[in-house]
Design an enzyme around this catalytic site. Structure first.
Site, PDB file in Angstrom:
ATOM      1  N   LEU A  78     -14.649  55.151  53.113  1.00  0.00           N
ATOM      2  CA  LEU A  78     -14.477  56.699  54.181  1.00  0.00           C
ATOM      3  C   LEU A  78     -14.647  56.431  55.010  1.00  0.00           C
ATOM      4  O   LEU A  78     -16.339  55.903  54.828  1.00  0.00           O
ATOM      5  CB  LEU A  78     -14.809  57.089  53.053  1.00  0.00           C
ATOM      6  CG  LEU A  78     -14.427  57.073  51.643  1.00  0.00           C
ATOM      7  CD1 LEU A  78     -15.554  57.747  50.612  1.00  0.00           C
ATOM      8  CD2 LEU A  78     -12.796  57.611  51.158  1.00  0.00           C
ATOM      9  N   GLY A  79     -14.088  55.777  56.245  1.00  0.00           N
ATOM     10  CA  GLY A  79     -14.615  55.920  57.224  1.00  0.00           C
ATOM     11  C   GLY A  79     -13.736  57.040  58.258  1.00  0.00           C
ATOM     12  O   GLY A  79     -13.266  58.094  57.742  1.00  0.00           O
ATOM     13  N   ARG A  99      -9.106  41.478  65.113  1.00  0.00           N
ATOM     14  CA  ARG A  99      -8.197  42.074  64.090  1.00  0.00           C
ATOM     15  C   ARG A  99      -7.385  43.212  64.172  1.00  0.00           C
ATOM     16  O   ARG A  99      -7.380  43.760  65.002  1.00  0.00           O
ATOM     17  CB  ARG A  99      -9.621  43.486  63.586  1.00  0.00           C
ATOM     18  CG  ARG A  99      -9.437  44.423  62.953  1.00  0.00           C
ATOM     19  CD  ARG A  99      -9.849  45.064  62.233  1.00  0.00           C
ATOM     20  NE  ARG A  99      -9.735  45.914  61.622  1.00  0.00           N
ATOM     21  CZ  ARG A  99     -10.733  47.041  61.279  1.00  0.00           C
ATOM     22  NH1 ARG A  99     -12.019  47.535  61.441  1.00  0.00           N
ATOM     23  NH2 ARG A  99      -9.887  48.131  60.788  1.00  0.00           N
ATOM     24  N   GLY A 114     -18.375  54.335  57.012  1.00  0.00           N
ATOM     25  CA  GLY A 114     -19.276  55.562  57.383  1.00  0.00           C
ATOM     26  C   GLY A 114     -19.627  56.691  57.143  1.00  0.00           C
ATOM     27  O   GLY A 114     -21.132  57.054  56.402  1.00  0.00           O
ATOM     28  N   ILE A 115     -18.399  57.339  56.107  1.00  0.00           N
ATOM     29  CA  ILE A 115     -19.031  58.180  55.562  1.00  0.00           C
ATOM     30  C   ILE A 115     -19.425  58.108  53.810  1.00  0.00           C
ATOM     31  O   ILE A 115     -20.346  58.474  53.264  1.00  0.00           O
ATOM     32  CB  ILE A 115     -17.583  59.555  54.694  1.00  0.00           C
ATOM     33  CG1 ILE A 115     -17.625  59.911  56.473  1.00  0.00           C
ATOM     34  CG2 ILE A 115     -18.444  60.698  54.303  1.00  0.00           C
ATOM     35  CD1 ILE A 115     -16.108  60.677  56.643  1.00  0.00           C
ATOM     36  N   GLY A 116     -18.420  57.035  53.475  1.00  0.00           N
ATOM     37  CA  GLY A 116     -19.281  56.249  52.422  1.00  0.00           C
ATOM     38  C   GLY A 116     -20.567  55.435  51.976  1.00  0.00           C
ATOM     39  O   GLY A 116     -20.928  55.197  51.127  1.00  0.00           O
ATOM     40  N   GLU A 117     -20.823  55.245  53.471  1.00  0.00           N
ATOM     41  CA  GLU A 117     -22.593  54.390  52.985  1.00  0.00           C
ATOM     42  C   GLU A 117     -23.127  55.572  53.126  1.00  0.00           C
ATOM     43  O   GLU A 117     -24.441  55.151  53.821  1.00  0.00           O
ATOM     44  CB  GLU A 117     -21.703  53.168  54.452  1.00  0.00           C
ATOM     45  CG  GLU A 117     -21.408  51.903  53.960  1.00  0.00           C
ATOM     46  CD  GLU A 117     -21.572  50.698  54.992  1.00  0.00           C
ATOM     47  OE1 GLU A 117     -22.297  50.852  56.367  1.00  0.00           O
ATOM     48  OE2 GLU A 117     -20.641  50.437  55.519  1.00  0.00           O
ATOM     49  N   ASP A 150     -15.745  64.333  63.139  1.00  0.00           N
ATOM     50  CA  ASP A 150     -16.697  63.874  62.527  1.00  0.00           C
ATOM     51  C   ASP A 150     -17.619  64.351  61.300  1.00  0.00           C
ATOM     52  O   ASP A 150     -18.214  65.778  61.243  1.00  0.00           O
ATOM     53  CB  ASP A 150     -17.993  63.545  63.667  1.00  0.00           C
ATOM     54  CG  ASP A 150     -18.784  63.011  63.661  1.00  0.00           C
ATOM     55  OD1 ASP A 150     -20.173  63.100  62.305  1.00  0.00           O
ATOM     56  OD2 ASP A 150     -19.154  61.730  63.912  1.00  0.00           O
ATOM     57  N   MET A 151     -17.739  64.031  59.575  1.00  0.00           N
ATOM     58  CA  MET A 151     -18.330  64.274  59.004  1.00  0.00           C
ATOM     59  C   MET A 151     -19.760  64.536  59.066  1.00  0.00           C
ATOM     60  O   MET A 151     -19.922  66.088  58.451  1.00  0.00           O
ATOM     61  CB  MET A 151     -18.634  63.331  57.818  1.00  0.00           C
ATOM     62  CG  MET A 151     -18.747  63.692  56.711  1.00  0.00           C
ATOM     63  SD  MET A 151     -17.767  65.073  55.402  1.00  0.00           S
ATOM     64  CE  MET A 151     -16.454  64.188  54.416  1.00  0.00           C
ATOM     65  N   HIS A 168      -7.370  48.487  56.050  1.00  0.00           N
ATOM     66  CA  HIS A 168      -8.370  48.551  55.996  1.00  0.00           C
ATOM     67  C   HIS A 168      -8.454  46.627  54.811  1.00  0.00           C
ATOM     68  O   HIS A 168      -9.329  46.484  53.745  1.00  0.00           O
ATOM     69  CB  HIS A 168      -8.784  49.396  54.809  1.00  0.00           C
ATOM     70  CG  HIS A 168      -9.497  50.797  56.184  1.00  0.00           C
ATOM     71  ND1 HIS A 168      -8.808  52.182  55.663  1.00  0.00           N
ATOM     72  CD2 HIS A 168      -9.094  50.546  57.263  1.00  0.00           C
ATOM     73  CE1 HIS A 168      -8.892  52.300  56.038  1.00  0.00           C
ATOM     74  NE2 HIS A 168      -9.391  52.445  57.428  1.00  0.00           N
TER      75      HIS A 168
HETATM   76  P1  ADP Z   1     -13.999  53.859  61.597  1.00  0.00           P
HETATM   77  O1  ADP Z   1     -13.415  53.996  60.910  1.00  0.00           O
HETATM   78  O2  ADP Z   1     -14.011  55.019  63.336  1.00  0.00           O
HETATM   79  O3  ADP Z   1     -14.577  52.515  61.553  1.00  0.00           O
HETATM   80  P2  ADP Z   1     -16.922  54.587  61.021  1.00  0.00           P
HETATM   81  O4  ADP Z   1     -16.361  53.581  59.290  1.00  0.00           O
HETATM   82  O5  ADP Z   1     -17.669  54.330  61.932  1.00  0.00           O
HETATM   83  O6  ADP Z   1     -15.430  54.776  61.133  1.00  0.00           O
HETATM   84  O7  ADP Z   1     -16.804  56.515  60.007  1.00  0.00           O
HETATM   85  C1  ADP Z   1     -16.959  57.084  60.722  1.00  0.00           C
HETATM   86  C2  ADP Z   1     -17.388  58.526  60.054  1.00  0.00           C
HETATM   87  O8  ADP Z   1     -18.915  57.742  59.300  1.00  0.00           O
HETATM   88  C3  ADP Z   1     -17.690  60.049  60.678  1.00  0.00           C
HETATM   89  O9  ADP Z   1     -16.920  60.411  59.968  1.00  0.00           O
HETATM   90  C4  ADP Z   1     -19.067  60.112  60.931  1.00  0.00           C
HETATM   91  O10 ADP Z   1     -19.434  61.507  60.127  1.00  0.00           O
HETATM   92  C5  ADP Z   1     -19.103  59.704  59.517  1.00  0.00           C
HETATM   93  N1  ADP Z   1     -21.082  58.961  59.187  1.00  0.00           N
HETATM   94  C6  ADP Z   1     -21.456  58.326  59.422  1.00  0.00           C
HETATM   95  N2  ADP Z   1     -23.001  58.299  59.346  1.00  0.00           N
HETATM   96  C7  ADP Z   1     -23.163  59.790  58.931  1.00  0.00           C
HETATM   97  C8  ADP Z   1     -24.024  60.501  58.015  1.00  0.00           C
HETATM   98  N3  ADP Z   1     -24.946  59.636  57.989  1.00  0.00           N
HETATM   99  N4  ADP Z   1     -23.940  61.096  57.227  1.00  0.00           N
HETATM  100  C9  ADP Z   1     -22.693  61.256  57.295  1.00  0.00           C
HETATM  101  N5  ADP Z   1     -21.301  61.370  57.649  1.00  0.00           N
HETATM  102  C10 ADP Z   1     -21.871  59.686  58.167  1.00  0.00           C
END
Ligand code: ADP
Length: 402
Positions: A210-211, A94, A331-334, A284-285, A182
């Site tokens: 949204l990560g 990647r 992460g945030i979106g899911e 971290d959200m 992305h």
């Molecule tokens: P990356 O861009 O590093 O791949 P991710 O897609 O793993 O990131 O997303 C990380 C973000 O998702 C962080 O802000 C984390 O807090 C948020 N996140 C993951 N699980 C949850 C959850 N259950 N509730 C809220 N936010 C979450």
């Protein structure tokens, strides 16, 4: 020993990997995923099978040097020793930036690698670490085919107007363009839209990835027509530690009046801004959500994130000339129902009606009514890399046979 595809995602202190059976049908089938984290400090190697069961967990306290090369050696050693043994058949990488050179995946050779090297300044946080495993494997295992898959490629065929900055055209011609990122995630989402609603595949869709890194992308007929990230992966939305779109006047101010040098400015805007910078607490959200009721800056960071995502989506709806669906991913979106709810409530004007129960339980479709709708679709960037590897290797084999 069975031959497998390995998908690598090299970071500054980590090497994430997925091991695929290339004979899976219709897609390569994931067998293991894992990572070596703490490279350079306290390395930790962990592998899980496709059910999430940990099948390897090792640390090497105090072992120095332990860089990406040692991480790769450990991975290959583990693969050879595990079960009947797995042989590295091909490796897919990647790669964050393919620049103007690549609008699809490519088999790596010296010329490709030279081009990718020139793009390091465009993605200083990612590109050098993405390329390092390629260099190591080229040196240690030159016969193993390596395929580079790009986060920019999916956007390369956007309308020209969506790729331009309003700067002197000589700079545009020299490659200062909106590239977008992305793309592997958007490519995956685009490939599965029809499984969720047949109208989405040919419709006007905004995907919100949204990560930690975050962007939004407008899809028309499944193709990218606009996206929030631009020349580098810092543009657009505020992210975990990146500022997102910023008046360039702020950069002049930082350089001239705050007397910072370019490296210091870069460090602040890439690593000390975004959710972390605004909250003063965390990137971290989950942490921000848990502190928001008692910490005003944590709430402010969340509010700014939601506001900027909503505004960016509004801009993409304008680019699409309307909207049939929104997809939340990463992460945030899911996982963060509160963020999704706030965004969709602010988009009531566009026809979205939040289904609170569906959203709180992270159901697939989280709006009521016929259209437009909103969906949660987990992304799968690694599968896209594995698919692209199959395509490139089959095409190469056909070319050699003809
Ligand atoms: P990356 O861009 O590093 O791949 P991710 O897609 O793993 O990131 O997303 C990380 C973000 O998702 C962080 O802000 C984390 O807090 C948020 N996140 C993951 N699980 C949850 C959850 N259950 N509730 C809220 N936010 C979450």
């Amino acid at each position: 020993m069975s031959s497998v595809f390995v998908v690598l995602n090299g970071g500054s202190s980590s090497l994430k990997f997925q091991i695929f059976d290339p004979a899976g049908s219709p897609d390569p089938k994931i067998i293991y995923r894992g990572m070596v984290e703490g490279i350079g400090t306290s390395p930790h190697f962990i592998v899980k099978d496709c059910d999430g069961t940990v099948v390897a967990d090792m640390t090497w306290e105090g072992r120095m040097p332990f860089g990406h090369e040692e991480a790769l050696v450990e991975l290959v050693g583990w693969m050879q020793a595990h079960r009947g043994g797995y042989k590295l058949g091909a490796v897919g990488h990647r790669i964050v930036h393919g620049g103007r050179f690549f609008d699809g995946p490519v088999l790596v050779d010296e010329t490709v690698l030279e081009k990718l090297e020139t793009l390091k300044p465009l993605a200083p946080l990612h590109q050098p670490h993405n390329l390092e495993p390629i260099h190591i494997l080229s040196r240690r295992a030159p016969d193993i085919p390596q395929v580079a898959c790009f986060d920019t490629a999916f956007h390369r065929n956007q309308p020209e107007i969506a790729q331009l900055f309003a700067i002197p055209h000589e700079m545009t011609e020299a490659g200062v363009l909106r590239y977008g990122f992305h793309g592997l995630s958007y490519s995956y989402i685009s490939s599965v839209l029809a499984d969720y609603d047949s109208r989405l595949k040919t419709g006007r869709v905004v995907v919100a990835h949204l990560g930690n890194g975050a962007s939004v992308c407008a899809l028309k007929n499944g193709k990218s027509i606009a996206t929030s990230m631009g020349f580098s992966a810092i543009d657009g939305l505020p992210m975990g530690t990146r500022c997102g779109a910023l008046d360039v006047g702020v950069v002049f101010y930082m350089l001239r009046d705050m007397k910072l040098n370019a490296d210091e400015v870069e460090k602040i805007l890439y690593t000390k801004s975004g959710l972390l910078g605004v909250s003063g607490l965390s990137s971290d959200m989950r942490t921000l959500r848990s502190q928001a009721s008692s910490n005003r800056n944590a709430q402010r960071a969340i509010d700014l994130f939601v506001y900027r995502v909503t505004r960016e989506i509004g801009s993409l709806i304008a680019a699409l000339g309307g909207i049939d669906g929104i997809v939340f991913t990463a992460g945030i979106g899911e996982n963060d129902a509160a963020t999704r709810a706030a965004i969709l409530e602010d988009l009531t004007w566009a026809g979205f009606t939040l289904d609170d129960t569906a959203n709180s339980s992270h159901a697939t479709r989280i709006t009521t009514g016929s259209a437009p709708g909103a969906w949660i679709i987990p992304t799968n960037e690694e599968l896209v890399v594995a698919r692209q590897m199959s395509q490139v290797l089959s095409a190469t084999a056909r070319r050699l046979a003809s």
